[in-house]
Design a protein around this motif. Structure first.
Motif, PDB file in Angstrom:
ATOM      1  N   MET A   1       0.822  -1.209   0.000  1.00  0.00           N
ATOM      2  CA  MET A   1       0.000   0.000   0.000  1.00  0.00           C
ATOM      3  C   MET A   1       0.860   1.266   0.000  1.00  0.00           C
ATOM      4  SD  MET A   1      -3.039  -0.803  -0.574  1.00  0.00           S
ATOM      5  CE  MET A   1      -3.711   0.858  -0.455  1.00  0.00           C
ATOM      6  N   LEU A   2       2.011   1.232   0.659  1.00  0.00           N
ATOM      7  CA  LEU A   2       2.921   2.386   0.600  1.00  0.00           C
ATOM      8  C   LEU A   2       3.370   2.624  -0.838  1.00  0.00           C
ATOM      9  CD1 LEU A   2       5.230   1.899   3.713  1.00  0.00           C
ATOM     10  CD2 LEU A   2       3.695   3.815   3.295  1.00  0.00           C
ATOM     11  N   ILE A   3       3.811   1.556  -1.482  1.00  0.00           N
ATOM     12  CA  ILE A   3       4.275   1.681  -2.865  1.00  0.00           C
ATOM     13  C   ILE A   3       3.134   2.169  -3.754  1.00  0.00           C
ATOM     14  CG2 ILE A   3       5.069   0.362  -4.876  1.00  0.00           C
ATOM     15  CD1 ILE A   3       6.593  -1.444  -2.800  1.00  0.00           C
ATOM     16  N   TYR A   4       1.970   1.592  -3.604  1.00  0.00           N
ATOM     17  CA  TYR A   4       0.827   1.969  -4.430  1.00  0.00           C
ATOM     18  C   TYR A   4       0.421   3.424  -4.172  1.00  0.00           C
ATOM     19  CZ  TYR A   4      -3.380   1.635  -7.131  1.00  0.00           C
ATOM     20  OH  TYR A   4      -4.335   1.840  -8.087  1.00  0.00           O
ATOM     21  N   THR A   5       0.334   3.805  -2.918  1.00  0.00           N
ATOM     22  CA  THR A   5      -0.076   5.170  -2.578  1.00  0.00           C
ATOM     23  C   THR A   5       0.944   6.189  -3.059  1.00  0.00           C
ATOM     24  OG1 THR A   5      -1.383   4.389  -0.716  1.00  0.00           O
ATOM     25  CG2 THR A   5      -0.711   6.697  -0.655  1.00  0.00           C
ATOM     26  N   ILE A   6       2.227   5.876  -2.936  1.00  0.00           N
ATOM     27  CA  ILE A   6       3.255   6.784  -3.450  1.00  0.00           C
ATOM     28  C   ILE A   6       3.090   6.951  -4.957  1.00  0.00           C
ATOM     29  CG2 ILE A   6       5.736   6.968  -3.933  1.00  0.00           C
ATOM     30  CD1 ILE A   6       6.152   5.692  -1.093  1.00  0.00           C
ATOM     31  N   GLY A   7       2.877   5.844  -5.646  1.00  0.00           N
ATOM     32  CA  GLY A   7       2.721   5.907  -7.101  1.00  0.00           C
ATOM     33  C   GLY A   7       1.497   6.684  -7.525  1.00  0.00           C
ATOM     34  N   ILE A   8       0.349   6.332  -6.981  1.00  0.00           N
ATOM     35  CA  ILE A   8      -0.882   7.012  -7.395  1.00  0.00           C
ATOM     36  C   ILE A   8      -0.897   8.456  -6.897  1.00  0.00           C
ATOM     37  CG2 ILE A   8      -2.445   6.368  -5.504  1.00  0.00           C
ATOM     38  CD1 ILE A   8      -4.493   5.686  -7.790  1.00  0.00           C
ATOM     39  N   GLY A   9      -0.295   8.703  -5.731  1.00  0.00           N
ATOM     40  CA  GLY A   9      -0.195  10.075  -5.229  1.00  0.00           C
ATOM     41  C   GLY A   9       0.688  10.930  -6.119  1.00  0.00           C
ATOM     42  N   THR A  10       1.757  10.344  -6.633  1.00  0.00           N
ATOM     43  CA  THR A  10       2.636  11.076  -7.542  1.00  0.00           C
ATOM     44  C   THR A  10       1.907  11.404  -8.832  1.00  0.00           C
ATOM     45  OG1 THR A  10       4.575  10.013  -6.565  1.00  0.00           O
ATOM     46  CG2 THR A  10       4.860  11.018  -8.736  1.00  0.00           C
ATOM     47  N   ILE A  11       1.193  10.430  -9.387  1.00  0.00           N
ATOM     48  CA  ILE A  11       0.396  10.689 -10.589  1.00  0.00           C
ATOM     49  C   ILE A  11      -0.605  11.813 -10.305  1.00  0.00           C
ATOM     50  CG2 ILE A  11      -1.392   9.724 -12.095  1.00  0.00           C
ATOM     51  CD1 ILE A  11       0.127   6.992 -11.744  1.00  0.00           C
ATOM     52  N   PHE A  12      -1.264  11.716  -9.177  1.00  0.00           N
ATOM     53  CA  PHE A  12      -2.272  12.700  -8.789  1.00  0.00           C
ATOM     54  C   PHE A  12      -1.667  14.101  -8.672  1.00  0.00           C
ATOM     55  CE2 PHE A  12      -5.106  14.379  -5.278  1.00  0.00           C
ATOM     56  CZ  PHE A  12      -6.239  14.509  -6.062  1.00  0.00           C
ATOM     57  N   SER A  13      -0.460  14.174  -8.129  1.00  0.00           N
ATOM     58  CA  SER A  13       0.156  15.486  -7.879  1.00  0.00           C
ATOM     59  C   SER A  13       0.712  16.152  -9.134  1.00  0.00           C
ATOM     60  CB  SER A  13       1.257  15.367  -6.815  1.00  0.00           C
ATOM     61  OG  SER A  13       2.411  14.750  -7.345  1.00  0.00           O
ATOM     62  N   VAL A  14       0.817  15.414 -10.238  1.00  0.00           N
ATOM     63  CA  VAL A  14       1.403  15.999 -11.451  1.00  0.00           C
ATOM     64  C   VAL A  14       0.418  16.088 -12.611  1.00  0.00           C
ATOM     65  CG1 VAL A  14       3.767  15.337 -10.857  1.00  0.00           C
ATOM     66  CG2 VAL A  14       2.376  13.807 -12.283  1.00  0.00           C
ATOM     67  N   THR A  15      -0.849  15.794 -12.365  1.00  0.00           N
ATOM     68  CA  THR A  15      -1.829  15.882 -13.452  1.00  0.00           C
ATOM     69  C   THR A  15      -2.642  17.168 -13.338  1.00  0.00           C
ATOM     70  OG1 THR A  15      -3.417  14.564 -12.155  1.00  0.00           O
ATOM     71  CG2 THR A  15      -2.054  13.383 -13.746  1.00  0.00           C
ATOM     72  N   THR A  16      -2.994  17.726 -14.485  1.00  0.00           N
ATOM     73  CA  THR A  16      -3.857  18.897 -14.524  1.00  0.00           C
ATOM     74  C   THR A  16      -4.922  18.679 -15.589  1.00  0.00           C
ATOM     75  OG1 THR A  16      -2.274  19.953 -15.992  1.00  0.00           O
ATOM     76  CG2 THR A  16      -2.224  20.654 -13.717  1.00  0.00           C
ATOM     77  N   PRO A  17      -6.108  19.092 -15.402  1.00  0.00           N
ATOM     78  CA  PRO A  17      -6.602  19.843 -14.269  1.00  0.00           C
ATOM     79  C   PRO A  17      -6.708  19.002 -13.004  1.00  0.00           C
ATOM     80  CG  PRO A  17      -8.438  19.349 -15.727  1.00  0.00           C
ATOM     81  CD  PRO A  17      -7.179  18.835 -16.383  1.00  0.00           C
ATOM     82  N   GLY A  18      -6.513  17.733 -13.114  1.00  0.00           N
ATOM     83  CA  GLY A  18      -6.497  16.879 -11.932  1.00  0.00           C
ATOM     84  C   GLY A  18      -7.544  15.786 -11.993  1.00  0.00           C
ATOM     85  N   ILE A  19      -7.171  14.635 -11.508  1.00  0.00           N
ATOM     86  CA  ILE A  19      -8.066  13.495 -11.403  1.00  0.00           C
ATOM     87  C   ILE A  19      -8.879  13.704 -10.129  1.00  0.00           C
ATOM     88  CG2 ILE A  19      -8.167  10.982 -11.166  1.00  0.00           C
ATOM     89  CD1 ILE A  19      -5.265  10.990 -12.394  1.00  0.00           C
ATOM     90  N   SER A  20     -10.133  13.309 -10.136  1.00  0.00           N
ATOM     91  CA  SER A  20     -10.956  13.527  -8.941  1.00  0.00           C
ATOM     92  C   SER A  20     -10.457  12.663  -7.787  1.00  0.00           C
ATOM     93  CB  SER A  20     -12.432  13.227  -9.226  1.00  0.00           C
ATOM     94  OG  SER A  20     -12.677  11.839  -9.172  1.00  0.00           O
ATOM     95  N   THR A  21     -10.573  13.186  -6.590  1.00  0.00           N
ATOM     96  CA  THR A  21     -10.157  12.414  -5.416  1.00  0.00           C
ATOM     97  C   THR A  21     -11.023  11.170  -5.266  1.00  0.00           C
ATOM     98  OG1 THR A  21     -11.479  13.871  -4.010  1.00  0.00           O
ATOM     99  CG2 THR A  21      -9.110  14.277  -4.078  1.00  0.00           C
ATOM    100  N   ASP A  22     -12.291  11.240  -5.659  1.00  0.00           N
ATOM    101  CA  ASP A  22     -13.142  10.048  -5.578  1.00  0.00           C
ATOM    102  C   ASP A  22     -12.587   8.923  -6.446  1.00  0.00           C
ATOM    103  OD1 ASP A  22     -14.867  11.290  -3.806  1.00  0.00           O
ATOM    104  OD2 ASP A  22     -16.304  11.885  -5.361  1.00  0.00           O
ATOM    105  N   GLU A  23     -12.127   9.256  -7.642  1.00  0.00           N
ATOM    106  CA  GLU A  23     -11.549   8.246  -8.528  1.00  0.00           C
ATOM    107  C   GLU A  23     -10.258   7.681  -7.929  1.00  0.00           C
ATOM    108  OE1 GLU A  23     -10.162   7.685 -13.195  1.00  0.00           O
ATOM    109  OE2 GLU A  23     -10.886   9.640 -12.540  1.00  0.00           O
ATOM    110  N   ILE A  24      -9.443   8.548  -7.365  1.00  0.00           N
ATOM    111  CA  ILE A  24      -8.192   8.099  -6.746  1.00  0.00           C
ATOM    112  C   ILE A  24      -8.492   7.206  -5.542  1.00  0.00           C
ATOM    113  CG2 ILE A  24      -6.124   8.855  -5.504  1.00  0.00           C
ATOM    114  CD1 ILE A  24      -5.917   9.389  -8.487  1.00  0.00           C
TER     115      ILE A  24
END
Length: 189
Positions: free
Chosen positions: A145-168
């Motif tokens: 879960m650490l690895i997964y959260t780091i990965g998806i969090g990184t994707i989330f932090s670099v996308t614009t206008p941004g993926i919805s938090t519900d989807e994440i």
């Protein structure tokens, strides 16, 4: 008008604010001097090299993140809410999240080293107790879960206008369910 006394704390705080608002790549002597309202000379007197200053900024980032996550967790659902807190952090503070995730970690030569360095030493025991699995399976689940959260969090932090938090969150929950099933299956063997 008397000269303002520039302190190392002022320099580090200004560098931190620049990193928080614009990213670590903007932490430069001229930008720090502009933020404080002084010449570059006092900055150079405290910063023999920028790497030392960046390490001070990373220290402040780590402290901020520890406080942020602690303030955003649900004690009744500690494991899931911690992962969600990191995703919320990636949304609210994308520059700090990237600094935290992407800073160099020395002395790490395995995922176990990473886990020992980054995870709370009591986490695996807590997870094992909550989910009724062994400590090794709890540790593996937490690492996954650490690895997964780091990965998806990184994707989330670099996308614009941004993926919805519900989807994440839904994706994070789906990963959790898969990793949990794997841990339960391993625990039964």
């Amino acid at each position: 008008m008397p000269k303002q006394r520039i302190t190392k704390e002022m320099v580090v705080n200004a560098a931190y604010e620049i990193a928080r608002n614009s990213g670590m790549e903007q932490v430069m002597v001229k930008n720090i001097a502009d933020k404080i309202g002084c010449s570059v000379q006092p900055i150079y007197s405290y910063c023999k090299n920028m790497e030392g200053l960046r390490q001070d900024v990373i220290g402040q980032v780590r402290h901020f993140i520890q406080e942020y996550v602690a303030a955003h967790i649900d004690e009744k659902d500690l494991f899931r809410s911690t992962g969600r807190a990191y995703i919320q952090l990636a949304k609210e503070e994308p520059h700090l999240f990237r600094i935290f995730i992407l800073h160099q970690r020395k002395g790490i030569s395995s995922l176990d080293d990473l886990y020992q360095t980054e995870a709370n030493p009591r986490a695996a025991g807590f997870i094992a107790e909550e989910l009724h699995i062994s400590i090794p399976e709890a540790k593996q689940l937490h690492l996954n879960m650490l690895i997964y959260t780091i990965g998806i969090g990184t994707i989330f932090s670099v996308t614009t206008p941004g993926i919805s938090t519900d989807e994440i969150y839904a994706q994070q929950e789906a990963a959790y369910e898969v990793f949990l099933k794997q841990a339960l299956r391993t625990n039964e063997q």
